[in-house]
Enzyme design. Structure first.
Site, PDB file in Angstrom:
ATOM      1  N   ARG A  52     -31.451   4.270 -41.285  1.00  0.00           N
ATOM      2  CA  ARG A  52     -32.521   3.550 -41.407  1.00  0.00           C
ATOM      3  C   ARG A  52     -33.700   4.448 -41.592  1.00  0.00           C
ATOM      4  O   ARG A  52     -34.008   5.277 -40.796  1.00  0.00           O
ATOM      5  CB  ARG A  52     -32.699   2.773 -40.371  1.00  0.00           C
ATOM      6  CG  ARG A  52     -31.618   1.687 -39.889  1.00  0.00           C
ATOM      7  CD  ARG A  52     -31.874   1.214 -38.356  1.00  0.00           C
ATOM      8  NE  ARG A  52     -30.922   0.070 -38.089  1.00  0.00           N
ATOM      9  CZ  ARG A  52     -30.787  -0.440 -36.855  1.00  0.00           C
ATOM     10  NH1 ARG A  52     -31.826  -0.268 -35.861  1.00  0.00           N
ATOM     11  NH2 ARG A  52     -29.646  -1.526 -36.653  1.00  0.00           N
ATOM     12  N   ASP A  54     -37.813   5.623 -42.389  1.00  0.00           N
ATOM     13  CA  ASP A  54     -39.119   4.903 -41.716  1.00  0.00           C
ATOM     14  C   ASP A  54     -39.829   4.386 -43.082  1.00  0.00           C
ATOM     15  O   ASP A  54     -39.529   4.719 -44.338  1.00  0.00           O
ATOM     16  CB  ASP A  54     -39.906   6.205 -41.293  1.00  0.00           C
ATOM     17  CG  ASP A  54     -39.248   6.681 -39.962  1.00  0.00           C
ATOM     18  OD1 ASP A  54     -38.608   5.881 -39.321  1.00  0.00           O
ATOM     19  OD2 ASP A  54     -39.443   7.748 -39.525  1.00  0.00           O
ATOM     20  N   ARG A 198     -38.975  14.447 -39.682  1.00  0.00           N
ATOM     21  CA  ARG A 198     -40.169  14.498 -39.822  1.00  0.00           C
ATOM     22  C   ARG A 198     -40.805  15.269 -38.686  1.00  0.00           C
ATOM     23  O   ARG A 198     -41.777  16.163 -38.727  1.00  0.00           O
ATOM     24  CB  ARG A 198     -40.814  13.039 -39.876  1.00  0.00           C
ATOM     25  CG  ARG A 198     -40.690  12.317 -41.215  1.00  0.00           C
ATOM     26  CD  ARG A 198     -40.886  11.051 -40.987  1.00  0.00           C
ATOM     27  NE  ARG A 198     -42.604  10.739 -40.909  1.00  0.00           N
ATOM     28  CZ  ARG A 198     -43.182   9.662 -40.352  1.00  0.00           C
ATOM     29  NH1 ARG A 198     -42.418   8.424 -40.419  1.00  0.00           N
ATOM     30  NH2 ARG A 198     -44.354   9.750 -40.158  1.00  0.00           N
TER      31      ARG A 198
END
Length: 245
Positions: A52, A54, A198
């Protein structure tokens, strides 16, 4: 009628999506796919997916699977879906798998790439994060090297991450030059936590630019579940690159 387990491999530009996961009244990758699948197969489809991403994150290769009793030939499924899907999602391959296959649980690794530009370019702004400074790959790779191996990455996820365990295996983490003005971080692991890549990139760049001490990333690994500042890099430079089975 016998059920078929259909595997979809596809890519998408995440710029105009509110992330991958289905959300009420928001445009998401899963939501758009399931909407078109319902039109084609005349039934609600609940996709199982390998990862999944972002909001604003892209995928060069994402994998999902679903079950159907439809007899539509594989070669037609891909063609029909690409005719109906929005232009920022593209089906690369359609396969029929055995009943036990799960795009999520059968995956042996996921790989991401994070692109960093050393010179601002408006034509790359959706896909590259800019620092506007020539970067030293050797120094970056020295900073990122401690990530390799099995670690508790609790300090490398956002508070709304729902994973039951924060132990992850990182097989490779290396900065490479793409062209004269662009570099990328390639990270391969068994699985990743919410926003883990990230936060890794944000932390590495903070150390590189001396906003954090040289041992900051190592301290985050060695002291799980501590209250370290989570420096989250922009989403646009991140691309889900590959999933292995």
């Amino acid at each position: 009628m016998l059920e078929r387990n259909i595997k979809l491999t596809y890519s998408y530009d995440g710029s105009e999506f509110y992330g991958f996961q289905r959300q009420p009244n928001l445009r998401t990758v899963q939501g758009e796919l399931e909407k078109i699948l319902k039109i084609v197969f005349k039934i609600d489809i609940d996709l199982v997916s390998a990862g999944r991403t972002d909001r604003g994150v892209h995928a060069k290769k994402q994998v999902s699977n679903f079950f159907t009793t439809s007899k539509i030939p594989l070669e037609k499924i891909g063609r029909i879906l690409n005719d109906l899907l929005p232009k920022d999602i593209f089906i690369l391959d359609v396969e029929e798998m055995d009943f036990e296959f799960s795009s999520r649980f059968s995956a042996t690794y996921r790989a991401y790439e994070y692109y960093i530009g050393e010179e601002r370019n408006p034509f790359q702004s959706r896909y590259v994060t800019f620092v506007e400074e020539t970067l030293d790959l050797d120094r970056l790779n020295k900073i990122v090297a401690p990530l390799i191996g099995r670690h508790n990455f609790s300090n490398f996820r956002l508070s709304d991450c729902g994973s039951n365990t924060t132990i992850r295996d990182i097989y490779e983490a290396k900065f490479k030059r793409v062209d004269e003005k662009t570099i990328k971080l390639y990270v391969k692991g068994n699985a990743f936590l919410k926003s883990q890549i990230r936060i890794i990139v944000g932390t590495v760049l903070a150390i590189y630019f001396k906003k954090k001490p040289e041992n900051y990333l190592i301290e985050m690994l060695n002291n799980p579940n501590s209250h370290y500042a989570k420096i989250v890099a922009d989403p646009n430079g991140l691309h889900l690159f590959d999933i292995g089975y």
